[in-house]
Design an enzyme around this catalytic site. Structure first.
Site, mmCIF file in Angstrom:
data_model
loop_
_atom_site.group_PDB
_atom_site.id
_atom_site.type_symbol
_atom_site.label_atom_id
_atom_site.label_comp_id
_atom_site.label_asym_id
_atom_site.label_seq_id
_atom_site.Cartn_x
_atom_site.Cartn_y
_atom_site.Cartn_z
ATOM 1 C CE1 TYR A 58 78.362 69.083 79.674
ATOM 2 C CE2 TYR A 58 77.439 69.489 77.397
ATOM 3 C CZ TYR A 58 77.826 68.462 78.490
ATOM 4 O OH TYR A 58 77.686 67.241 78.361
ATOM 5 C CB CYS A 63 64.292 53.526 77.277
ATOM 6 S SG CYS A 63 65.539 52.820 76.054
ATOM 7 C CD GLN A 112 76.922 70.263 70.815
ATOM 8 O OE1 GLN A 112 77.516 69.311 71.377
ATOM 9 N NE2 GLN A 112 75.798 70.446 71.210
ATOM 10 N NE ARG A 172 65.962 60.331 73.962
ATOM 11 C CZ ARG A 172 65.302 60.731 75.009
ATOM 12 N NH1 ARG A 172 65.323 59.874 76.133
ATOM 13 N NH2 ARG A 172 64.315 61.723 74.999
ATOM 14 C CB CYS A 175 63.348 56.183 69.662
ATOM 15 S SG CYS A 175 64.120 56.816 71.177
#
Length: 370
Positions: free
Chosen positions: A170, A346, A100, A321, A343
Site C-alpha cells: 500500500y 486456504c 486500521q 483467517r 482454519c
C-alpha cells in the site's frame, strides 16, 4: 504457566490477553463505507470470543480512494456516531478495538481508470499492474493530514487506538520501498527520505490525538523481491518509529496468498515459518526496540504460539483467517480445548459476498445471510 492470558498494555491501552484479531477486510460495509448490521454482528461475535484486541478492517481516509469494495470509511465526521455504537458494543463484550487506517494506492484493481490513484512514483504495482500518479508535495501533505484527521475521528468514536497500515505494497509501504519510490526530492533516495512520509503521518497524527493515545504501525518485514525494501532497512525504520513514540509495531509480510508456498524459504538470513510466517523477523526487531512487537500470519496452533512466546521477545499474536473460521477460537483455547484451529489457511474465505469461512461448515451461523 502460559503468559498468553495475562493482562498487558500497549501504551495506555489495557489488554486482557495477548491475542489480537488482525485487521481483516470484510467487504460488508455500504458503498460509501458505512456500517451494516452484518458488520456489527461480526465484531460482537469476535468480542464475545475473548479476543483481547480487535483491529478493524482497513478504513479509507479520503472519500475518493477505495482499494476494495465494501471497505469501511473514516474520511469525514459522518462516521463518528455509528462507530460509537461499534466501540460501545465491543467494550460491553469485554474487548478493546482499534481502527486500521490505510491509503491503498496502486495495490488495487478496483475502479481503476475511474479515479486518481496516488503513488510515490510512476511504477506499476507488481501484482495488480496498476499505475498510479506520482504525488506532488501538496498531495503528499493532503494524505498526511487525512491520516491525522481520520485518527482523530477514531479517537472521537471511542476506538482504543489506531493502526497505520504501512505494509503490503500500500502507499506507505511503496514510499519506503526503493523499487516503488524513485523520487529525487526530499521523499525519495535515502532511507531517511523514504521514511519521511510515514514519520510525517505519525507526527501530525500525534499532534491531533495527544500523547497518550495508542498508535500502532503495521510494516512488512521486507518486500521479498530483489530491489525492494530490505529487512535491514525495516530494522532501521522500526528503531526510528520506537524512538519517536509509536506504541507498537506489527511485522507482517508482502506475500499475500503465497506464504504457504514459501514456507522454508529464507530471505536475508531468516526463514518463513509454518507457524507465524514472519516471527523470526519480528523476534529480531523485538530485541532492538523497547515497544511491543506483534507477529501475524499462519498462526493456527496454540502449542506453537506458546513456544514462540516462550522463546522470543514477541509479545502479541495476531490472527485473521482462523477467526473467520472460529470467532470463538481464543475462548476455546482458554477453556482448555487446545485442538488446532479449524482454519486450513486456504484463503478461500475471500469471496464476492464478503470474507467468511466457506470450508468450516460446522461453525455457528450467527451472521444473517451466511
Amino acid at each position: 504457566m502460559s503468559t498468553l492470558y495475562t493482562e498487558t498494555h500497549i501504551g495506555s491501552m489495557q489488554l486482557k490477553n495477548r491475542f489480537i484479531r488482525s485487521a481483516t477486510w470484510e467487504n460488508m460495509a455500504t458503498e460509501d463505507g458505512h456500517m451494516t448490521e452484518k458488520l456489527y454482528a461480526i465484531y460482537k461475535e469476535l468480542a464475545q470470543g475473548e479476543v483481547g484486541l480487535i483491529i478493524t478492517g482497513y478504513a479509507n481516509i479520503v472519500a475518493e480512494e477505495k482499494p476494495n469494495a465494501g471497505m469501511m470509511g473514516m474520511y469525514d465526521d459522518s462516521f463518528i456516531e455509528e462507530y460509537k455504537q461499534l466501540t460501545e458494543l465491543v467494550h460491553r463484550n469485554g474487548a478493546q478495538i482499534a481502527m486500521q487506517l490505510a491509503y491503498g494506492g496502486t495495490k488495487t484493481t478496483y475502479n481503476v481508470g475511474e479515479r486518481v490513484i496516488f503513488a510515490p512514483s510512476e511504477v506499476c504495482e507488481r501484482g495488480t499492474k496498476t499505475l498510479g500518479k506520482a504525488m506532488t508535495i501538496a498531495e503528499i501533505d493532503y494524505i498526511v493530514q487525512a491520516f491525522a484527521k481520520a485518527s482523530l475521528r477514531a479517537k472521537q468514536s471511542g476506538f482504543d487506538g489506531v493502526e497505520i497500515h504501512g505494509a503490503h505494497s500500500y502507499l506507505i509501504n511503496q514510499f519506503l520501498s526503493p523499487y516503488y519510490n524513485q523520487r529525487d526530492d526530499q521523499y525519495g533516495g535515502s532511507l531517511e527520505n523514504r521514511l519521511r512520509f510515514l514519520v510525517e503521518i505519525y507526527t501530525e497524527t500525534r499532534k491531533l490525538v495527544g500523547d497518550d493515545y495508542p498508535i500502532l504501525v503495521k510494516l512488512t518485514a521486507c518486500d521479498f523481491f530483489e530491489g525492494g525494501l530490505t529487512f535491514a532497512e525495516t530494522r532501521v525504520i522500526c528503531k526510528k518509529l520506537a524512538a519517536i513514540g509509536v506504541d507498537a509495531i506489527i511485522i507482517s509480510g508482502n506475500i499475500h496468498g503465497k506464504a504457504n508456498d514459501m514456507i522454508g524459504e529464507s530471505f536475508e538470513g531468516h526463514t518463513i515459518q509454518p507457524q507465524g510466517y514472519f516471527h523470526q523477523y519480528g523476534d529480531v526487531i523485538s530485541r532492538e526496540v523497547n515497544i511491543p512487537v506483534i507477529t501475524v500470519g499462519g498462526l493456527t496452533d496454540i502449542d506453537a504460539i506458546e513456544t514462540i512466546a516462550a522463546n522470543t521477545n514477541i509479545q502479541y499474536f495476531a490472527l485473521s483467517r482462523p477467526l473467520l473460521s472460529e470467532p470463538d477460537l481464543v475462548k476455546r483455547w482458554q477453556n482448555g480445548d487446545r485442538a488446532q484451529a479449524l482454519c486450513e489457511t486456504c484463503s478461500k474465505c475471500r469471496t464476492k459476498r464478503g470474507n467468511f469461512c466457506i470450508v468450516n461448515k460446522q461453525r455457528k451461523a450467527t451472521i444473517a445471510g451466511f
